[in-house]
Write a protein that holds these residues in place. Structure first.
Motif, PDB file in Angstrom:
ATOM      1  N   MET A 132     -17.594   0.994  -5.964  1.00  0.00           N
ATOM      2  CA  MET A 132     -18.517   1.953  -5.703  1.00  0.00           C
ATOM      3  C   MET A 132     -19.617   2.218  -6.912  1.00  0.00           C
ATOM      4  SD  MET A 132     -18.005   6.299  -5.985  1.00  0.00           S
ATOM      5  CE  MET A 132     -18.218   6.553  -7.248  1.00  0.00           C
ATOM      6  N   GLU A 133     -19.273   1.899  -8.067  1.00  0.00           N
ATOM      7  CA  GLU A 133     -20.173   1.841  -9.712  1.00  0.00           C
ATOM      8  C   GLU A 133     -21.144   1.026  -9.663  1.00  0.00           C
ATOM      9  OE1 GLU A 133     -20.518   4.366 -10.618  1.00  0.00           O
ATOM     10  OE2 GLU A 133     -19.243   6.054 -10.857  1.00  0.00           O
ATOM     11  N   GLN A 134     -20.723   0.191  -8.796  1.00  0.00           N
ATOM     12  CA  GLN A 134     -21.377  -1.580  -9.147  1.00  0.00           C
ATOM     13  C   GLN A 134     -21.889  -1.584  -7.590  1.00  0.00           C
ATOM     14  OE1 GLN A 134     -18.864  -5.870  -9.806  1.00  0.00           O
ATOM     15  NE2 GLN A 134     -19.176  -5.599  -7.767  1.00  0.00           N
ATOM     16  N   ASP A 135     -21.270  -1.287  -6.522  1.00  0.00           N
ATOM     17  CA  ASP A 135     -21.873  -1.666  -5.353  1.00  0.00           C
ATOM     18  C   ASP A 135     -22.594  -0.878  -4.631  1.00  0.00           C
ATOM     19  OD1 ASP A 135     -21.287  -4.171  -5.516  1.00  0.00           O
ATOM     20  OD2 ASP A 135     -19.504  -3.983  -4.132  1.00  0.00           O
ATOM     21  N   GLY A 136     -22.415   0.892  -5.042  1.00  0.00           N
ATOM     22  CA  GLY A 136     -23.760   2.091  -4.510  1.00  0.00           C
ATOM     23  C   GLY A 136     -21.731   3.068  -3.499  1.00  0.00           C
ATOM     24  N   GLU A 137     -21.080   1.911  -2.711  1.00  0.00           N
ATOM     25  CA  GLU A 137     -20.222   2.811  -1.693  1.00  0.00           C
ATOM     26  C   GLU A 137     -19.125   1.009  -1.623  1.00  0.00           C
ATOM     27  OE1 GLU A 137     -22.912   3.032   1.378  1.00  0.00           O
ATOM     28  OE2 GLU A 137     -23.705   1.033   0.844  1.00  0.00           O
ATOM     29  N   VAL A 138     -18.285   1.972  -0.978  1.00  0.00           N
ATOM     30  CA  VAL A 138     -16.918   0.789  -0.520  1.00  0.00           C
ATOM     31  C   VAL A 138     -16.475   1.934   0.649  1.00  0.00           C
ATOM     32  CG1 VAL A 138     -15.698   2.344  -2.036  1.00  0.00           C
ATOM     33  CG2 VAL A 138     -14.790  -0.443  -1.461  1.00  0.00           C
ATOM     34  N   LEU A 139     -15.949   0.882   1.796  1.00  0.00           N
ATOM     35  CA  LEU A 139     -15.348   1.656   2.663  1.00  0.00           C
ATOM     36  C   LEU A 139     -13.507   1.293   2.600  1.00  0.00           C
ATOM     37  CD1 LEU A 139     -17.071  -0.090   5.071  1.00  0.00           C
ATOM     38  CD2 LEU A 139     -16.809   1.942   4.573  1.00  0.00           C
ATOM     39  N   VAL A 140     -12.821   2.115   3.044  1.00  0.00           N
ATOM     40  CA  VAL A 140     -11.691   1.682   3.083  1.00  0.00           C
ATOM     41  C   VAL A 140     -10.971   2.280   4.136  1.00  0.00           C
ATOM     42  CG1 VAL A 140      -8.667   3.111   2.397  1.00  0.00           C
ATOM     43  CG2 VAL A 140     -11.115   3.182   0.617  1.00  0.00           C
ATOM     44  N   ARG A 141     -10.601   1.731   5.115  1.00  0.00           N
ATOM     45  CA  ARG A 141      -9.781   1.851   6.379  1.00  0.00           C
ATOM     46  C   ARG A 141      -8.302   2.062   6.417  1.00  0.00           C
ATOM     47  NH1 ARG A 141     -11.494  -3.024  11.147  1.00  0.00           N
ATOM     48  NH2 ARG A 141     -10.302  -1.529  12.619  1.00  0.00           N
ATOM     49  N   LEU A 142      -7.906   3.106   7.045  1.00  0.00           N
ATOM     50  CA  LEU A 142      -7.085   3.205   7.650  1.00  0.00           C
ATOM     51  C   LEU A 142      -6.252   2.640   8.682  1.00  0.00           C
ATOM     52  CD1 LEU A 142      -7.894   7.418   7.784  1.00  0.00           C
ATOM     53  CD2 LEU A 142      -7.253   5.818   5.009  1.00  0.00           C
ATOM     54  N   ARG A 143      -4.576   1.978   8.178  1.00  0.00           N
ATOM     55  CA  ARG A 143      -4.425   0.658   9.236  1.00  0.00           C
ATOM     56  C   ARG A 143      -3.192   1.784   9.711  1.00  0.00           C
ATOM     57  NH1 ARG A 143      -7.352  -3.153  11.858  1.00  0.00           N
ATOM     58  NH2 ARG A 143      -8.862  -4.092   9.868  1.00  0.00           N
ATOM     59  N   PRO A 144      -2.986   2.410  10.812  1.00  0.00           N
ATOM     60  CA  PRO A 144      -1.794   3.259  11.329  1.00  0.00           C
ATOM     61  C   PRO A 144      -1.210   2.080  11.897  1.00  0.00           C
ATOM     62  CG  PRO A 144      -3.794   3.998  12.324  1.00  0.00           C
ATOM     63  CD  PRO A 144      -4.158   2.748  11.448  1.00  0.00           C
ATOM     64  N   ARG A 145       0.591   2.361  11.291  1.00  0.00           N
ATOM     65  CA  ARG A 145       1.723   0.967  11.914  1.00  0.00           C
ATOM     66  C   ARG A 145       2.211   1.435  12.521  1.00  0.00           C
ATOM     67  NH1 ARG A 145      -1.414  -3.031   9.981  1.00  0.00           N
ATOM     68  NH2 ARG A 145      -2.236  -3.376   8.297  1.00  0.00           N
ATOM     69  N   ARG A 146       3.028   0.535  12.914  1.00  0.00           N
ATOM     70  CA  ARG A 146       4.516   0.771  14.199  1.00  0.00           C
ATOM     71  C   ARG A 146       5.981   1.411  13.059  1.00  0.00           C
ATOM     72  NH1 ARG A 146       2.474  -3.929  15.785  1.00  0.00           N
ATOM     73  NH2 ARG A 146       1.965  -4.101  18.293  1.00  0.00           N
ATOM     74  N   PRO A 147       6.258   2.168  13.757  1.00  0.00           N
ATOM     75  CA  PRO A 147       7.326   2.944  13.346  1.00  0.00           C
ATOM     76  C   PRO A 147       8.397   1.954  12.270  1.00  0.00           C
ATOM     77  CG  PRO A 147       7.069   4.258  14.909  1.00  0.00           C
ATOM     78  CD  PRO A 147       6.476   2.733  14.335  1.00  0.00           C
ATOM     79  N   THR A 148       8.325   0.416  13.444  1.00  0.00           N
ATOM     80  CA  THR A 148       9.138  -0.936  13.126  1.00  0.00           C
ATOM     81  C   THR A 148       8.475  -1.087  11.913  1.00  0.00           C
ATOM     82  OG1 THR A 148       8.108  -2.329  14.793  1.00  0.00           O
ATOM     83  CG2 THR A 148      10.650  -1.055  15.427  1.00  0.00           C
ATOM     84  N   ASP A 149       7.780  -1.398  11.857  1.00  0.00           N
ATOM     85  CA  ASP A 149       7.369  -2.636  10.652  1.00  0.00           C
ATOM     86  C   ASP A 149       8.220  -2.044   9.197  1.00  0.00           C
ATOM     87  OD1 ASP A 149       5.784  -3.482  12.080  1.00  0.00           O
ATOM     88  OD2 ASP A 149       3.815  -2.022  11.853  1.00  0.00           O
ATOM     89  N   GLY A 150       9.325  -1.017   8.951  1.00  0.00           N
ATOM     90  CA  GLY A 150       9.259  -0.984   7.465  1.00  0.00           C
ATOM     91  C   GLY A 150       8.975   0.244   7.118  1.00  0.00           C
ATOM     92  N   LEU A 151       7.681   0.722   7.186  1.00  0.00           N
ATOM     93  CA  LEU A 151       7.341   0.571   5.773  1.00  0.00           C
ATOM     94  C   LEU A 151       7.734   2.352   5.559  1.00  0.00           C
ATOM     95  CD1 LEU A 151       3.533   0.538   6.208  1.00  0.00           C
ATOM     96  CD2 LEU A 151       5.161  -0.939   4.972  1.00  0.00           C
TER      97      LEU A 151
END
Length: 493
Positions: A132-151
């Motif tokens: 953010m400081e270097q480029d001015g902005e940044v994106l964080v994308r929320l990635r929903p996962r399946r319950p079977t992914d073991g997280l």
């Protein structure tokens, strides 16, 4: 001064002359900078923040990256900002009814939250802030996962450089307006982002392949930037005010380096009859051209004694050093550090002009600036949205009973400039009722409830093992005085 027409009108009709005089006074500017005589005209006067961003932000971003990659003090400034603002992590602590379950679940999830597998949660926050400081902005994308992914919680985060945003997208989508790749609804709220299917600067891009951008709902995107103007939808790099000055300073240093190289070389000009000189070709030099007026007489070996023909004159060319280089560079770096909002000592490591008072005053100012970024930008626009998405995913996965969003954040604690004086000052404030113990703990980055629980646990353990009195002796320097009841019991025994 009245002109000829004013004087004529004043002679014919004094009332009209006075009226012209006062009317002319009303046209004078209250601010000198607004005078028509001032020839300075700002570029794109009256343009919106989004118009400025569309015109300049990409160029500024590319140049800022080059500065961080190639200029040592710019790299040090960015690292210093990340160290002071994020440190080892801004720790979220749930405070609701299920806080123990949530905190334990978050600790497990934070290790595997990165969709790309490069960071844990705290490393991702640090990388996002630095981007953010270097480029001015940044994106964080929320990635929903399946319950079977073991997280632990079926959710991951993907950190994306702002290049992923298709800022060429401008137009409409139904009643919504698209500006610089961001879609706004009729009320001005962000509805969606248009993201490329891969990084546009990736070297693995297949030639001839036409890249496509896809609409992603805003509920899956966290857009981190620091808005400085009302209505600003995109961010500008922190390095924007100093890019031109850093470029000029680098050009000056290059010229100074070339001059220093010249200063280290000692040259000799010879004139007169050189017919008696040995052929330069025999000394390893190039043979002179027939009739040439300028000849290379070869190199002079160190410690050698060379006989020269009579009548030859020599002139030594010895460039003189020009003073003031260090002072000029220091002055410029001071201005650059000020423009970046970091202490000069942080970007240079030069502590020669620092004493205790100046270090404390500048440190307090820098601390306030960092806390402003922490509590007005980083926590509300990044840490809290991530925590809320985590709670929502945990609830939907059946890990917790309710959507308990209550949370407190603990930024990294600040080290003392003078530990003894600072602790005594805090103790005096608490004793005078000007502050509380909990507030002082929060200022140091600790959760008061956690500290009090640890104190209760430690005191209980010390009492159970019979060493609490010993610890009090070590703290006070004297053994506790036995009570009358204890003396009586000892006598009976």
């Amino acid at each position: 001064m009245p002109n000829l027409i004013d004087r004529v009108i004043g002679w014919v009709n004094p009332h009209a002359g006075i009226a012209r005089h006062f009317a002319r006074k009303q046209l004078e500017r209250a601010y000198e900078a607004a005078s028509p005589r001032d020839t300075w005209r700002p570029r794109r006067a009256g343009a919106s923040a989004n118009a400025d961003h569309q015109a300049d932000a990409k160029t500024l971003r590319v140049k800022a990256r080059a500065l961080v990659q190639n200029v040592p003090y710019c790299c040090a400034a960015l690292k210093g900002l990340a160290t002071a603002t994020v440190g080892t992590g801004i720790v979220p602590r749930a405070t609701g009814q299920e806080k123990d379950t949530i905190n334990k679940l978050f600790a497990e999830w934070s290790k595997v939250c990165d969709a790309d597998g490069r960071y844990d949660y705290f490393g991702m926050v640090k990388a996002a802030y630095a981007a953010m400081e270097q480029d001015g902005e940044v994106l964080v994308r929320l990635r929903p996962r399946r319950p079977t992914d073991g997280l632990p919680v079926p959710l991951q985060l993907q950190l994306l450089e702002i290049d992923w945003l298709d800022d060429t997208r401008t137009g409409t989508n139904g009643n919504n307006q698209i500006i610089n790749g961001i879609e706004y609804d009729a009320l001005g709220a962000v509805a969606a982002y248009y993201l490329w299917d891969q990084h546009p600067g990736d070297a693995n891009t297949i030639r001839g392949r036409k890249m496509q951008s896809t609409r992603v709902s805003a509920q899956f995107i966290i857009h981190l930037y620091n808005p400085e103007r009302p209505g600003q939808g995109r961010g500008f790099t922190r390095f924007a005010p100093v890019i031109a000055r850093v470029r000029d300073l680098q050009l000056y240093e290059d010229a100074e380096l070339a001059r220093k190289n010249l200063e280290t070389r000692l040259s000799v000009l010879a004139s007169g009859d050189m017919s008696g000189m040995e052929n330069p070709a025999s000394l390893g030099g190039a043979a002179p051209e027939q009739g040439g007026g300028v000849r290379d007489l070869g190199e002079l070996g160190g410690g050698g004694i060379v006989g020269m023909p009579a009548g030859m004159n020599f002139t030594v060319v010895e460039p003189k050093a020009v003073p003031g280089h260090v002072e000029y560079v220091k002055y410029q770096v001071h201005i650059i550090a000020t423009g970046l909002g970091v202490p000069y000592e942080m970007v240079t490591g030069d502590m020669s002009g620092v004493n205790f008072s100046s270090a404390r005053v500048r440190g307090l100012d820098f601390r306030r600036e960092v806390q402003q970024i922490q509590w007005l930008v980083l926590i509300p626009k990044l840490a809290r949205p991530i925590h809320e998405a985590f709670i929502e995913a945990a609830y939907l996965a059946g890990k917790i009973r309710g959507r308990d969003m209550a949370v407190d954040f603990s930024p990294p604690k600040w080290d003392y400039v003078n530990p003894e004086q600072d602790v005594k000052a805090d103790q005096a404030e608490i004793a005078a009722g000007l502050s509380t113990l909990s507030e002082k703990l929060r200022q140091r980055g600790y959760d008061p409830d956690v500290v009090f629980d640890e104190w209760a646990s430690d005191l209980k353990k010390l009492k159970e093992r019979g060493i609490l009195d010993t610890m009090l002796f070590l703290q006070r320097g004297n053994m506790p005085t036995p009570t009358a009841e204890q003396n009586t019991n000892a006598t009976k025994e």
